[in-house]
Design a protein around this motif. Structure first.
Motif, PDB file in Angstrom:
ATOM      1  N   HIS A   6      36.323  57.092  51.789  1.00  0.00           N
ATOM      2  CA  HIS A   6      35.832  55.805  52.274  1.00  0.00           C
ATOM      3  C   HIS A   6      36.894  55.176  53.170  1.00  0.00           C
ATOM      4  CE1 HIS A   6      32.978  55.512  48.561  1.00  0.00           C
ATOM      5  NE2 HIS A   6      32.490  56.280  49.531  1.00  0.00           N
ATOM      6  N   HIS A   7      36.698  55.261  54.468  1.00  0.00           N
ATOM      7  CA  HIS A   7      37.687  54.786  55.430  1.00  0.00           C
ATOM      8  C   HIS A   7      37.277  53.400  55.931  1.00  0.00           C
ATOM      9  CE1 HIS A   7      38.484  59.327  56.419  1.00  0.00           C
ATOM     10  NE2 HIS A   7      38.780  58.998  55.177  1.00  0.00           N
ATOM     11  N   HIS A   8      38.142  52.418  55.702  1.00  0.00           N
ATOM     12  CA  HIS A   8      37.840  51.043  56.099  1.00  0.00           C
ATOM     13  C   HIS A   8      38.103  50.842  57.593  1.00  0.00           C
ATOM     14  CE1 HIS A   8      37.672  50.107  51.838  1.00  0.00           C
ATOM     15  NE2 HIS A   8      37.208  48.905  52.152  1.00  0.00           N
ATOM     16  N   TYR A   9      37.116  50.326  58.307  1.00  0.00           N
ATOM     17  CA  TYR A   9      37.337  49.887  59.687  1.00  0.00           C
ATOM     18  C   TYR A   9      37.683  48.396  59.725  1.00  0.00           C
ATOM     19  CZ  TYR A   9      32.320  49.213  58.887  1.00  0.00           C
ATOM     20  OH  TYR A   9      31.112  48.878  58.351  1.00  0.00           O
ATOM     21  N   VAL A  10      37.329  47.650  58.685  1.00  0.00           N
ATOM     22  CA  VAL A  10      37.920  46.325  58.445  1.00  0.00           C
ATOM     23  C   VAL A  10      38.703  46.465  57.145  1.00  0.00           C
ATOM     24  CG1 VAL A  10      37.526  43.868  58.088  1.00  0.00           C
ATOM     25  CG2 VAL A  10      35.972  45.162  59.541  1.00  0.00           C
ATOM     26  N   PRO A  11      40.021  46.393  57.193  1.00  0.00           N
ATOM     27  CA  PRO A  11      40.824  46.732  56.011  1.00  0.00           C
ATOM     28  C   PRO A  11      40.649  45.741  54.867  1.00  0.00           C
ATOM     29  CG  PRO A  11      42.219  45.781  57.708  1.00  0.00           C
ATOM     30  CD  PRO A  11      40.867  45.985  58.332  1.00  0.00           C
ATOM     31  N   ARG A  12      40.912  46.224  53.687  1.00  0.00           N
ATOM     32  CA  ARG A  12      40.796  45.382  52.503  1.00  0.00           C
ATOM     33  C   ARG A  12      41.758  44.198  52.557  1.00  0.00           C
ATOM     34  NH1 ARG A  12      41.284  50.148  48.143  1.00  0.00           N
ATOM     35  NH2 ARG A  12      42.619  50.904  49.822  1.00  0.00           N
ATOM     36  N   CYS A  13      42.938  44.414  53.170  1.00  0.00           N
ATOM     37  CA  CYS A  13      43.907  43.312  53.228  1.00  0.00           C
ATOM     38  C   CYS A  13      43.384  42.145  54.056  1.00  0.00           C
ATOM     39  CB  CYS A  13      45.245  43.802  53.772  1.00  0.00           C
ATOM     40  SG  CYS A  13      45.207  44.495  55.445  1.00  0.00           S
ATOM     41  N   LEU A  14      42.491  42.388  55.002  1.00  0.00           N
ATOM     42  CA  LEU A  14      41.849  41.312  55.751  1.00  0.00           C
ATOM     43  C   LEU A  14      40.678  40.721  54.973  1.00  0.00           C
ATOM     44  CD1 LEU A  14      41.600  42.256  59.559  1.00  0.00           C
ATOM     45  CD2 LEU A  14      42.617  40.211  58.556  1.00  0.00           C
ATOM     46  N   LEU A  15      39.839  41.588  54.422  1.00  0.00           N
ATOM     47  CA  LEU A  15      38.656  41.122  53.713  1.00  0.00           C
ATOM     48  C   LEU A  15      39.005  40.309  52.475  1.00  0.00           C
ATOM     49  CD1 LEU A  15      36.392  44.306  53.962  1.00  0.00           C
ATOM     50  CD2 LEU A  15      36.127  42.154  55.213  1.00  0.00           C
ATOM     51  N   GLN A  16      40.174  40.553  51.890  1.00  0.00           N
ATOM     52  CA  GLN A  16      40.583  39.799  50.711  1.00  0.00           C
ATOM     53  C   GLN A  16      40.669  38.299  50.983  1.00  0.00           C
ATOM     54  OE1 GLN A  16      44.256  41.515  49.310  1.00  0.00           O
ATOM     55  NE2 GLN A  16      43.267  43.451  48.746  1.00  0.00           N
ATOM     56  N   GLY A  17      40.952  37.935  52.217  1.00  0.00           N
ATOM     57  CA  GLY A  17      41.031  36.520  52.567  1.00  0.00           C
ATOM     58  C   GLY A  17      39.690  35.811  52.514  1.00  0.00           C
ATOM     59  N   PHE A  18      38.606  36.585  52.404  1.00  0.00           N
ATOM     60  CA  PHE A  18      37.262  36.018  52.364  1.00  0.00           C
ATOM     61  C   PHE A  18      36.594  36.264  51.008  1.00  0.00           C
ATOM     62  CE2 PHE A  18      38.617  37.050  56.558  1.00  0.00           C
ATOM     63  CZ  PHE A  18      38.259  35.942  57.309  1.00  0.00           C
ATOM     64  N   ALA A  19      37.364  36.784  50.060  1.00  0.00           N
ATOM     65  CA  ALA A  19      36.838  37.095  48.733  1.00  0.00           C
ATOM     66  C   ALA A  19      37.282  36.036  47.732  1.00  0.00           C
ATOM     67  CB  ALA A  19      37.316  38.472  48.283  1.00  0.00           C
ATOM     68  N   PRO A  21      37.848  35.907  43.580  1.00  0.00           N
ATOM     69  CA  PRO A  21      39.220  35.617  44.007  1.00  0.00           C
ATOM     70  C   PRO A  21      39.656  36.571  45.116  1.00  0.00           C
ATOM     71  CG  PRO A  21      39.236  36.874  41.970  1.00  0.00           C
ATOM     72  CD  PRO A  21      37.796  36.559  42.246  1.00  0.00           C
ATOM     73  N   PRO A  22      40.772  36.276  45.787  1.00  0.00           N
ATOM     74  CA  PRO A  22      41.198  37.093  46.940  1.00  0.00           C
ATOM     75  C   PRO A  22      41.848  38.408  46.531  1.00  0.00           C
ATOM     76  CG  PRO A  22      42.758  35.323  46.573  1.00  0.00           C
ATOM     77  CD  PRO A  22      41.648  35.103  45.596  1.00  0.00           C
ATOM     78  N   THR A  23      41.046  39.278  45.950  1.00  0.00           N
ATOM     79  CA  THR A  23      41.518  40.583  45.492  1.00  0.00           C
ATOM     80  C   THR A  23      40.551  41.651  45.979  1.00  0.00           C
ATOM     81  OG1 THR A  23      40.243  40.449  43.431  1.00  0.00           O
ATOM     82  CG2 THR A  23      42.491  39.551  43.400  1.00  0.00           C
ATOM     83  N   ASN A  24      40.909  42.906  45.745  1.00  0.00           N
ATOM     84  CA  ASN A  24      40.022  44.003  46.142  1.00  0.00           C
ATOM     85  C   ASN A  24      38.663  43.926  45.460  1.00  0.00           C
ATOM     86  OD1 ASN A  24      41.706  45.265  47.968  1.00  0.00           O
ATOM     87  ND2 ASN A  24      42.631  46.627  46.443  1.00  0.00           N
ATOM     88  N   GLY A  25      38.647  43.395  44.235  1.00  0.00           N
ATOM     89  CA  GLY A  25      37.395  43.296  43.505  1.00  0.00           C
ATOM     90  C   GLY A  25      36.733  41.935  43.593  1.00  0.00           C
ATOM     91  N   GLY A  26      37.320  41.003  44.355  1.00  0.00           N
ATOM     92  CA  GLY A  26      36.747  39.673  44.487  1.00  0.00           C
ATOM     93  C   GLY A  26      35.409  39.700  45.214  1.00  0.00           C
ATOM     94  N   ARG A  27      34.605  38.663  44.982  1.00  0.00           N
ATOM     95  CA  ARG A  27      33.275  38.648  45.577  1.00  0.00           C
ATOM     96  C   ARG A  27      33.290  38.052  46.973  1.00  0.00           C
ATOM     97  NH1 ARG A  27      28.164  35.424  43.039  1.00  0.00           N
ATOM     98  NH2 ARG A  27      29.371  33.662  43.870  1.00  0.00           N
ATOM     99  N   LEU A  28      32.682  38.745  47.904  1.00  0.00           N
ATOM    100  CA  LEU A  28      32.382  38.194  49.219  1.00  0.00           C
ATOM    101  C   LEU A  28      30.951  38.566  49.565  1.00  0.00           C
ATOM    102  CD1 LEU A  28      32.477  40.836  51.204  1.00  0.00           C
ATOM    103  CD2 LEU A  28      34.891  40.308  51.390  1.00  0.00           C
ATOM    104  N   PHE A  29      30.435  37.924  50.591  1.00  0.00           N
ATOM    105  CA  PHE A  29      29.045  38.162  50.966  1.00  0.00           C
ATOM    106  C   PHE A  29      28.980  38.870  52.309  1.00  0.00           C
ATOM    107  CE2 PHE A  29      28.857  34.741  47.916  1.00  0.00           C
ATOM    108  CZ  PHE A  29      27.770  35.098  47.122  1.00  0.00           C
ATOM    109  N   VAL A  30      28.056  39.797  52.412  1.00  0.00           N
ATOM    110  CA  VAL A  30      27.892  40.611  53.614  1.00  0.00           C
ATOM    111  C   VAL A  30      26.536  40.300  54.239  1.00  0.00           C
ATOM    112  CG1 VAL A  30      27.839  42.947  54.559  1.00  0.00           C
ATOM    113  CG2 VAL A  30      29.266  42.437  52.549  1.00  0.00           C
ATOM    114  N   LEU A  31      26.556  40.016  55.531  1.00  0.00           N
ATOM    115  CA  LEU A  31      25.307  39.892  56.283  1.00  0.00           C
ATOM    116  C   LEU A  31      25.032  41.212  56.976  1.00  0.00           C
ATOM    117  CD1 LEU A  31      22.950  38.493  57.836  1.00  0.00           C
ATOM    118  CD2 LEU A  31      24.637  37.898  59.564  1.00  0.00           C
TER     119      LEU A  31
END
Length: 328
Positions: A6-19, A21-31
């Motif tokens: 599973h290769h991230h084109y948007v890295p987890r370290c960026l997506l964490q800022g929108f989760a 809590p701000p962790t790999n398992g934190g919840r964010l919403f995808v459109l």
């Protein structure tokens, strides 16, 4: 331990800022832009594609060499990103260099950038085929080759061949290996252009609409009157920005934009541009920023988007007029 698939084109370290809590398992919403649906996810489970950066043995003896290269850049940038979120300040020179490296790969490695490269390829392909029709000898040779290939008579002329091609009679796609190679080759010049800009870190209060980030990561804010215009990393009428959390954006500009940057960088405007520059997905800390809910009416986001200042643009091999993407 198995190899990464599973290769991230948007890295987890960026997506964490929108989760949260701000962790790999934190919840964010995808459109999902194509289906106009939103669903909950996490940084670990979205923004990736199976074997996205895997290269063929003919390209490199180590198939994960590119994925590992990107992973190193992400690993160097991750603690700097967290520092920026914690302090709401720009990092030192060394830290900033790591962030701009991350910004450069976010510009060149995304599905949208690959779609654009494919579009450029077909644009050049069409130009070459049309050139054949301008010379009598070339036209005759072209017709003879097409006949030998067993193609229908429509394909014996350059115009007819292109028409046949565009009507979906051929299933044509380009190889990802050369797209990856082009992306890597572009990196030095991308980093150089990014470093030539002035950079600011702008925090917003929790009372503001939360920022979103698209599957392109990097966003472009064109300055001046609304409407189509050329934008690019090296153009002074363009502000480059990278949302690093739902409340913080990193923005780069040239001197010409200094007087307008404060009023130009507003969450609703940035979100509109992020959506316009996305290909398939956008990511947010909240679930009510993207669609019209028939029970509640349009959200602030969709109301602004419908004003038409930043139309949705999706690069496609059949529609190359993508004014939001220009050569850096």
């Amino acid at each position: 331990m198995g190899e990464a698939r599973h290769h991230h084109y948007v890295p987890r370290c960026l997506l964490q800022g929108f989760a949260v809590p701000p962790t790999n398992g934190g919840r964010l919403f995808v459109l999902d832009v194509a289906r106009n649906k939103i669903f909950p996810s996490s940084p670990a489970k979205c923004g990736h594609q199976r074997d996205y950066n895997r290269v063929s043995p003919e390209t490199h003896p180590e198939p994960l060499s590119v994925e590992e290269f990107y992973a190193k850049i992400e690993a160097h940038a991750a603690p700097v990103l967290q520092q920026m979120r914690d302090t709401r300040k720009l990092p030192d020179k060394d830290g900033m260099a790591k962030i701009l490296d991350l910004t450069a790969i976010q510009f060149s490695r995304t599905p949208r950038s690959r779609r654009l490269m494919e579009g450029k390829f077909f644009e050049e392909f069409e130009r070459k085929v049309l050139e054949i029709g301008r010379d009598k000898n070339c036209r005759e040779l072209f017709a003879e080759k097409q006949r030998k290939l067993g193609l229908p008579e429509q394909c014996w002329t350059s115009e007819g061949y292109l028409s046949f091609h565009k009507n979906g009679n051929f299933s044509t796609e380009t190889d990802d290996n050369w797209k990856i190679a082009i992306a890597l080759k572009q990196l030095p010049i991308l980093v150089k252009v990014l470093r030539s800009r002035k950079w600011v870190l702008i925090p917003f209060s929790a009372a503001n609409e939360p920022l979103i980030i698209s599957d392109a990561g990097v966003g472009f804010l064109p300055l001046g009157k609304p409407g189509p215009k050329m934008i690019g990393l090296g153009l002074p009428n363009t502000i480059i920005y990278l949302p690093i959390s739902s409340q913080i954006v990193l923005a780069g500009y040239f001197f010409e934009a200094r007087q307008v940057i404060d009023r130009a960088l507003r969450p609703r405007i940035l979100n509109s541009c992020s959506f316009a520059y996305s290909l398939n997905q956008c990511f947010s800390s909240e679930d009510d920023f993207v669609i019209d809910d028939p029970d509640r009416g349009p959200t602030k986001w969709t109301t602004y988007h419908k004003e038409g200042d930043f139309p949705k643009l999706m690069a496609d091999s059949g529609d190359l007029a993508d004014v939001y993407a220009s050569d850096p």
